[in-house]
Design a protein around this motif. Structure first.
Motif, PDB file in Angstrom:
ATOM      1  N   ASN A  75      -6.633  10.566  -3.666  1.00  0.00           N
ATOM      2  CA  ASN A  75      -5.514   9.667  -3.411  1.00  0.00           C
ATOM      3  C   ASN A  75      -4.209  10.414  -3.659  1.00  0.00           C
ATOM      4  N   LYS A  85      -3.219  12.514   3.123  1.00  0.00           N
ATOM      5  CA  LYS A  85      -4.105  12.309   4.270  1.00  0.00           C
ATOM      6  C   LYS A  85      -3.543  11.260   5.233  1.00  0.00           C
ATOM      7  N   SER A  86      -3.228  10.092   4.717  1.00  0.00           N
ATOM      8  CA  SER A  86      -2.700   9.012   5.567  1.00  0.00           C
ATOM      9  C   SER A  86      -1.333   9.375   6.124  1.00  0.00           C
ATOM     10  N   THR A  87      -0.539  10.053   5.348  1.00  0.00           N
ATOM     11  CA  THR A  87       0.790  10.478   5.803  1.00  0.00           C
ATOM     12  C   THR A  87       0.653  11.445   6.976  1.00  0.00           C
ATOM     13  N   LYS A 103      -0.334   9.435  10.037  1.00  0.00           N
ATOM     14  CA  LYS A 103       0.822   8.678  10.532  1.00  0.00           C
ATOM     15  C   LYS A 103       1.794   9.586  11.267  1.00  0.00           C
ATOM     16  N   PRO A 141      -7.098   1.774  11.379  1.00  0.00           N
ATOM     17  CA  PRO A 141      -6.716   1.780   9.967  1.00  0.00           C
ATOM     18  C   PRO A 141      -7.878   1.424   9.046  1.00  0.00           C
ATOM     19  N   GLN A 142      -7.722   1.833   7.799  1.00  0.00           N
ATOM     20  CA  GLN A 142      -8.729   1.483   6.798  1.00  0.00           C
ATOM     21  C   GLN A 142      -8.554   0.026   6.387  1.00  0.00           C
ATOM     22  N   ASN A 151      -5.268  -2.543   6.016  1.00  0.00           N
ATOM     23  CA  ASN A 151      -4.146  -2.038   6.800  1.00  0.00           C
ATOM     24  C   ASN A 151      -4.150  -2.656   8.195  1.00  0.00           C
TER      25      ASN A 151
END
Length: 99
Positions: A38, A42-44, A47, A84-85, A88
């Protein structure tokens, strides 16, 4: 040449960069996985590839075309998608609408 490339990306939220020279590339038909703890970005990074985050430096290319400045909607028109996970999604929309 890779099918999807995010090259030397710098970007983040507000004034702080989360990504510092991030490069990601995927060949057509390849399945890629990004794993990390976390807060690792990764998500950034996803995006940034999908136009949901402004890329301050670097480039995003799809099939050789520079899509760095395309909106997320325009990237969808080019064939990109984002799944999305959990938590989200837009709860008032169907699964198909969310996709």
């Amino acid at each position: 040449m890779s099918f999807l490339v995010g090259e030397n990306i710098f970007g983040g939220y507000g004034g702080a960069d989360i990504l510092h020279g991030c490069t990601v590339s995927v060949e057509k038909g390849e399945i890629a996985v990004i794993v990390g703890p976390n807060g690792a970005g990764k998500s950034t990074a996803m995006k940034a590839l999908l136009g949901m985050l402004t890329v301050r430096e670097g480039a995003v290319r799809l099939n050789g075309n520079d899509i760095t400045h395309l909106s997320p909607q325009d990237r969808v028109s080019e064939g990109m998608a984002f799944v999305p996970q959990t938590n989200n999604v837009f709860a008032g929309m169907t699964v198909q609408e969310n996709l």
